[in-house]
Design an enzyme around this catalytic site. Structure first.
Site, short mmCIF file in Angstrom:
data_model
loop_
_atom_site.label_atom_id
_atom_site.label_comp_id
_atom_site.label_asym_id
_atom_site.label_seq_id
_atom_site.Cartn_x
_atom_site.Cartn_y
_atom_site.Cartn_z
N THR A 170 -7.06 -6.59 7.06
CA THR A 170 -6.75 -5.36 6.29
C THR A 170 -7.98 -4.75 5.93
O THR A 170 -9.21 -5.28 5.79
CB THR A 170 -6.27 -5.72 4.85
OG1 THR A 170 -5.07 -6.43 5.26
CG2 THR A 170 -5.99 -4.58 3.96
N ARG A 198 9.14 -3.50 7.67
CA ARG A 198 8.45 -4.81 6.92
C ARG A 198 7.31 -4.18 6.16
O ARG A 198 6.45 -3.41 6.63
CB ARG A 198 8.25 -5.80 7.78
CG ARG A 198 7.48 -7.08 7.44
CD ARG A 198 5.86 -6.70 7.43
NE ARG A 198 5.18 -8.17 6.96
CZ ARG A 198 3.80 -8.11 6.69
NH1 ARG A 198 2.97 -7.01 7.01
NH2 ARG A 198 3.45 -9.30 6.31
N VAL A 199 6.99 -4.82 4.96
CA VAL A 199 6.05 -4.30 4.02
C VAL A 199 5.38 -5.57 3.57
O VAL A 199 5.99 -6.49 3.20
CB VAL A 199 6.67 -3.39 3.02
CG1 VAL A 199 5.24 -3.19 2.01
CG2 VAL A 199 7.02 -2.25 2.99
N GLY A 200 4.01 -5.62 3.79
CA GLY A 200 3.31 -6.70 3.04
C GLY A 200 2.82 -6.61 2.04
O GLY A 200 3.23 -5.85 0.98
N ASP A 201 1.72 -7.62 1.58
CA ASP A 201 1.17 -7.29 0.28
C ASP A 201 0.14 -6.23 -0.20
O ASP A 201 0.11 -5.88 -1.19
CB ASP A 201 0.42 -8.59 -0.10
CG ASP A 201 -0.76 -8.65 0.80
OD1 ASP A 201 -0.82 -8.64 1.99
OD2 ASP A 201 -2.04 -8.71 0.21
N THR A 221 -6.44 -9.67 1.93
CA THR A 221 -5.94 -9.76 3.30
C THR A 221 -5.30 -11.12 3.74
O THR A 221 -5.47 -12.13 3.10
CB THR A 221 -7.06 -9.43 4.43
OG1 THR A 221 -6.41 -9.04 5.42
CG2 THR A 221 -8.13 -10.45 4.38
N GLY A 222 -4.51 -11.11 4.86
CA GLY A 222 -4.14 -12.37 5.32
C GLY A 222 -2.61 -12.14 5.39
O GLY A 222 -2.03 -11.24 5.89
N GLY A 224 0.61 -11.47 4.19
CA GLY A 224 1.02 -10.56 3.37
C GLY A 224 2.34 -10.95 2.90
O GLY A 224 2.61 -11.01 1.62
#
Length: 291
Positions: A170, A198-201, A221-222, A224
């Site tokens: 990220t 799809r949505v991450g953090d 980051t990572g 999510g």
């Protein structure tokens, strides 16, 4: 990687550094830019906000950095479409704007800023984000224009061999001025070949990013899907508010996650933080790591 830049250098050097850096998974999580200088315009917040957007979109819109899972040239979803998430947050008023699953825009952090500045809402997703971007004058490009030769080839290999790509990078930027105004921005094209929508953090406040005036800011980051369950950016800033240094704050957040996660369930996460003294830290854990 954490870098500090003074004055106008922030507008260029971090971008070149990111392009030249051979980024891997999670640990080499984009870069942190800290700007400190004299304010010469009435709207002091504009300076930090502008630097986050300027530094961010120059990286996002470059296909060469797409292989780091950021913006144009990033890896598409399982349907072959690039969907990007981005967000920006100001500490001084808690103002926030974000987009998720945004298609056809090479610099999503600029759209996130428009959401913060011109929309009554804070987070726009999918077709709603696309419609807003178009209304704001952004060109919505065809899906083919958003992929690079590298990401298109990787997608073809995914279809033929079900071979995925590792990494959870990220782009995270934090800008701080001499008046204590602080802004944090993040951008990502998300997990390679993810499910559509799809949505991450990254675009979620407290998860992918958080900022508080006269305290500091953090970005993550990572993985999510796992990170959003822990709100690490909010946690890190609150620890700095209690007096912890960015080093101790990041260590404490990641140690807490490890303690609450079974050893075989450990996931990748990186965290960067900056306080008002320009003290900064970058810590990360990979699967199986111990602090």
């Amino acid at each position: 990687m954490v870098m500090t830049y003074e004055g106008k250098k922030m507008m260029r050097d971090p971008v070149e550094f990111f392009r030249q850096r051979n980024h891997g998974s999670c640990g080499d999580m984009g870069f942190l830019s800290a700007f400190r200088g004299e304010n010469t315009v009435p709207d002091y917040r504009w300076r930090t906000r502008h630097r986050c957007c300027r530094g961010g979109h120059e990286v996002e819109d470059d296909p060469k950095t797409g292989l780091h899972i950021v913006g144009r040239g990033g890896f598409p979803n399982s349907g072959g479409v690039l969907e990007c998430d981005a967000a920006i947050m100001e500490g001084i008023t808690g103002r926030f704007g974000a987009v998720a699953a945004l298609r056809g825009v090479g610099a999503p952090v600029r759209v996130a800023r428009r959401v913060m500045d011109r929309s009554p809402h804070s987070l726009l997703v999918g077709e709603g984000a696309v419609a807003f971007a178009r209304e704001q004058g952004f060109t919505i490009e065809p899906d083919d224009n958003m992929l690079s030769a590298h990401s298109a080839k990787a997608y073809q290999e995914f279809l033929e061999q079900k071979q995925s790509v590792s990494g959870h990078d990220t782009l995270g930027l934090i800008a701080l001025d001499s008046m204590g105004n602080i802004t944090v921005g993040v951008s990502t094209s998300g997990a390679p070949f993810k499910s559509p929508g799809r949505v991450g953090d990254s675009p979620l406040p407290g998860c992918g990013l958080y900022a508080e005036h006269m305290v500091g800011a953090a970005a993550a980051t990572g993985d999510g899907d796992k990170i959003m369950c822990h709100c690490p950016s909010f946690h890190a800033v609150q620890l700095m508010k209690q007096g912890l240094s960015p080093n101790r704050a990041c260590y404490t957040v990641l140690d807490d996650i490890i303690r609450r996660t079974a050893p075989d369930k450990c996931f990748e996460i990186g965290l960067i933080a900056l306080n008002m003294k320009s003290e900064r830290e970058c810590r990360f854990i990979r699967k199986g790591d111990l602090l």
